[in-house]
Design a protein around this motif. Sequence first.
Motif, PDB file in Angstrom:
ATOM      1  N   HIS A 379      42.984  37.865  43.927  1.00 20.11           N
ATOM      2  CA  HIS A 379      42.243  37.771  42.667  1.00 20.11           C
ATOM      3  C   HIS A 379      42.782  38.740  41.611  1.00 20.11           C
ATOM      4  O   HIS A 379      42.823  38.416  40.413  1.00 20.11           O
ATOM      5  CB  HIS A 379      40.758  38.017  42.908  1.00 20.11           C
ATOM      6  N   LYS A 380      43.212  39.907  42.038  1.00 15.74           N
ATOM      7  CA  LYS A 380      43.798  40.855  41.082  1.00 15.74           C
ATOM      8  C   LYS A 380      45.092  40.292  40.496  1.00 15.74           C
ATOM      9  O   LYS A 380      45.369  40.468  39.295  1.00 15.74           O
ATOM     10  CB  LYS A 380      44.052  42.200  41.765  1.00 15.74           C
ATOM     11  N   THR A 381      45.852  39.609  41.329  1.00 25.36           N
ATOM     12  CA  THR A 381      47.087  38.981  40.842  1.00 25.36           C
ATOM     13  C   THR A 381      46.774  37.887  39.820  1.00 25.36           C
ATOM     14  O   THR A 381      47.453  37.772  38.790  1.00 25.36           O
ATOM     15  CB  THR A 381      47.884  38.401  42.022  1.00 25.36           C
ATOM     16  N   VAL A 382      45.745  37.080  40.101  1.00 22.92           N
ATOM     17  CA  VAL A 382      45.334  36.026  39.166  1.00 22.92           C
ATOM     18  C   VAL A 382      44.980  36.630  37.813  1.00 22.92           C
ATOM     19  O   VAL A 382      45.401  36.146  36.748  1.00 22.92           O
ATOM     20  CB  VAL A 382      44.125  35.243  39.732  1.00 22.92           C
ATOM     21  N   VAL A 383      44.218  37.708  37.839  1.00 22.88           N
ATOM     22  CA  VAL A 383      43.778  38.352  36.599  1.00 22.88           C
ATOM     23  C   VAL A 383      44.969  38.952  35.856  1.00 22.88           C
ATOM     24  O   VAL A 383      45.131  38.746  34.640  1.00 22.88           O
ATOM     25  CB  VAL A 383      42.722  39.432  36.896  1.00 22.88           C
ATOM     26  N   ALA A 384      45.805  39.677  36.571  1.00 24.19           N
ATOM     27  CA  ALA A 384      46.944  40.334  35.921  1.00 24.19           C
ATOM     28  C   ALA A 384      47.905  39.314  35.305  1.00 24.19           C
ATOM     29  O   ALA A 384      48.401  39.513  34.188  1.00 24.19           O
ATOM     30  CB  ALA A 384      47.677  41.213  36.928  1.00 24.19           C
ATOM     31  N   ARG A 385      48.144  38.220  36.015  1.00 21.12           N
ATOM     32  CA  ARG A 385      49.049  37.194  35.482  1.00 21.12           C
ATOM     33  C   ARG A 385      48.475  36.571  34.216  1.00 21.12           C
ATOM     34  O   ARG A 385      49.207  36.301  33.249  1.00 21.12           O
ATOM     35  CB  ARG A 385      49.293  36.119  36.529  1.00 21.12           C
ATOM     36  N   ALA A 386      47.167  36.338  34.203  1.00 24.85           N
ATOM     37  CA  ALA A 386      46.539  35.759  33.012  1.00 24.85           C
ATOM     38  C   ALA A 386      46.608  36.713  31.828  1.00 24.85           C
ATOM     39  O   ALA A 386      46.847  36.297  30.688  1.00 24.85           O
ATOM     40  CB  ALA A 386      45.086  35.405  33.317  1.00 24.85           C
ATOM     41  N   VAL A 387      46.397  37.997  32.093  1.00 25.41           N
ATOM     42  CA  VAL A 387      46.456  38.990  31.015  1.00 25.41           C
ATOM     43  C   VAL A 387      47.881  39.107  30.477  1.00 25.41           C
ATOM     44  O   VAL A 387      48.116  39.108  29.258  1.00 25.41           O
ATOM     45  CB  VAL A 387      45.954  40.357  31.515  1.00 25.41           C
ATOM     46  N   LYS A 389      50.208  36.985  30.534  1.00 22.26           N
ATOM     47  CA  LYS A 389      50.607  35.771  29.822  1.00 22.26           C
ATOM     48  C   LYS A 389      50.251  35.865  28.343  1.00 22.26           C
ATOM     49  O   LYS A 389      50.984  35.353  27.480  1.00 22.26           O
ATOM     50  CB  LYS A 389      49.938  34.554  30.456  1.00 22.26           C
ATOM     51  N   GLU A 390      49.155  36.522  28.034  1.00 19.57           N
ATOM     52  CA  GLU A 390      48.747  36.708  26.639  1.00 19.57           C
ATOM     53  C   GLU A 390      49.742  37.576  25.877  1.00 19.57           C
ATOM     54  O   GLU A 390      49.797  37.548  24.648  1.00 19.57           O
ATOM     55  CB  GLU A 390      47.359  37.350  26.584  1.00 19.57           C
ATOM     56  N   TYR A 391      50.533  38.347  26.620  1.00 18.55           N
ATOM     57  CA  TYR A 391      51.522  39.238  26.001  1.00 18.55           C
ATOM     58  C   TYR A 391      52.941  38.665  26.107  1.00 18.55           C
ATOM     59  O   TYR A 391      53.917  39.365  25.888  1.00 18.55           O
ATOM     60  CB  TYR A 391      51.464  40.629  26.643  1.00 18.55           C
ATOM     61  N   GLY A 392      53.016  37.380  26.493  1.00 19.84           N
ATOM     62  CA  GLY A 392      54.307  36.720  26.508  1.00 19.84           C
ATOM     63  C   GLY A 392      55.073  36.801  27.794  1.00 19.84           C
ATOM     64  O   GLY A 392      56.226  36.373  27.853  1.00 19.84           O
ATOM     65  N   LEU A 393      54.479  37.368  28.860  1.00 19.97           N
ATOM     66  CA  LEU A 393      55.177  37.486  30.119  1.00 19.97           C
ATOM     67  C   LEU A 393      54.611  36.478  31.120  1.00 19.97           C
ATOM     68  O   LEU A 393      53.451  36.546  31.507  1.00 19.97           O
ATOM     69  CB  LEU A 393      55.037  38.909  30.695  1.00 19.97           C
ATOM     70  N   GLU A 394      55.460  35.541  31.544  1.00 24.41           N
ATOM     71  CA  GLU A 394      55.090  34.550  32.548  1.00 24.41           C
ATOM     72  C   GLU A 394      55.542  35.076  33.905  1.00 24.41           C
ATOM     73  O   GLU A 394      56.741  35.235  34.144  1.00 24.41           O
ATOM     74  CB  GLU A 394      55.749  33.207  32.253  1.00 24.41           C
ATOM     75  N   VAL A 395      54.603  35.345  34.775  1.00 25.95           N
ATOM     76  CA  VAL A 395      54.925  35.868  36.108  1.00 25.95           C
ATOM     77  C   VAL A 395      54.789  34.737  37.105  1.00 25.95           C
ATOM     78  O   VAL A 395      53.720  34.155  37.257  1.00 25.95           O
ATOM     79  CB  VAL A 395      54.000  37.029  36.494  1.00 25.95           C
ATOM     80  N   SER A 396      55.892  34.431  37.800  1.00 30.13           N
ATOM     81  CA  SER A 396      55.858  33.365  38.798  1.00 30.13           C
ATOM     82  C   SER A 396      55.418  33.925  40.133  1.00 30.13           C
ATOM     83  O   SER A 396      55.425  35.134  40.376  1.00 30.13           O
ATOM     84  CB  SER A 396      57.259  32.737  38.942  1.00 30.13           C
ATOM     85  N   LEU A 397      55.016  33.026  41.030  1.00 33.75           N
ATOM     86  CA  LEU A 397      54.596  33.435  42.369  1.00 33.75           C
ATOM     87  C   LEU A 397      55.744  34.011  43.162  1.00 33.75           C
ATOM     88  O   LEU A 397      56.875  33.593  43.014  1.00 33.75           O
ATOM     89  CB  LEU A 397      54.000  32.231  43.109  1.00 33.75           C
TER      90      LEU A 397
END
Length: 397
Positions: A379-387, A389-397
């Motif tokens: 869940h922490k990963t889900v939250v961090a990836r969503a945040v 993404k708002e700053y332009g960084l797409e984090v893949s699995l």
Amino acid sequence: MAAQTADLVKEVQAFVQDEIVPLEPTFLKHGFRAVLPGLNNIRQKVKQRGWWLPPLPQPLGMGLSLSAFARLSEELGRSPLGHYAFNTQAPDIGNMEVLLKHGTPEQKERFLKPLAAGEVRSSFAMTEPEYAGSNPVWMNTTAVLEGDEWVINGHKWYTTGFEGSAFCIVMCVTDPDQPNPYARASQIIVPTNTPGLEQVRKISVMGEPGEDWMSHSEIRLHNVRVPQENLLGARGRGFAIAQERLGPGRIHHCMRWVGIAQRSFELMCAHAARRELAPGKPLGSRQAIQHLIAEAKAEIHAARLMVLDAAEKVEQQGAEGARVEISVIKYFVAGVLQRVLDRAIQVHGGLGMSDDLPLSFFYRHERAARIYDGADEVHKTVVARAVLKEYGLEVSL
């Protein structure tokens, strides 16, 4: 409506304290079956008061909104027996919600109707001992369509409430060649008296195997055959349906945890006020204890407001629209619960370790809060990836 909810919450809080809490000493000493007759009597009182199944729509239940039931769930969570008394215990309430939305008329008549009436219980089989639960689409249980029957083979564990349940909803791979891994699995309803369905054991959780609804089982399915019409929802939609149930389900769980934390907090404060270290020197006069109380007070209040905010967003935008908020409350409230319980036990000393109070039961059984329905780390990963993404960084699995 807010005033009506507040009045209902007060009435239910008093009911839990007067009717359900008195069963706890017997439950803690002798187990769930010892209090089941008393619980069934209480269930009749709940029905008579019109409180049965608060989150399900009428005529099955009260038809409360998710936010309103969240407040009620906190009060029910104050006792290990609270949700069962109102027929909102997991996994039954989730199974009812899924059957209500995705079940055929025949499935609703055969499975949902008696479950909603409290005449039977159900179970839900998803995780497998051979595969990481943090990757729920990775499983080995299969269902192959032969003629007009599904033939199921597999191995599941932590199947909550399997002992004594009338049917089990099993997650299994029906389309192994589907390129999208999230579309490979389906959910199939399996009556527990079906030949080939074996209960291997009840899993002892921190030294306690439990019984009946309050237990977890390891099960095997050996060429289990059920009719084709036992498919729940559309083929290949098993994971999507599981995600649907987990949204509201996490609201239910989190507010239950808030209720446990609040009860533990109250026990801690009462003990600190009356327990003396020496004549005229109560435990609560010590600054170290005061800090524990202050920290717990703040964390519980923050957790409560956070869950209610997430529930409101689920109502407005659906579970998918509130995905980040749901993940935040899952790990935050689970952490608050564990910290508050730990403080409460510490303040009670030896008494907190005993089964004279519900604290040790809560501590044993709710440590799993940081694991089931998605581990904290997921869940922490889900939250961090969503945040990010708002700053332009797409984090893949």
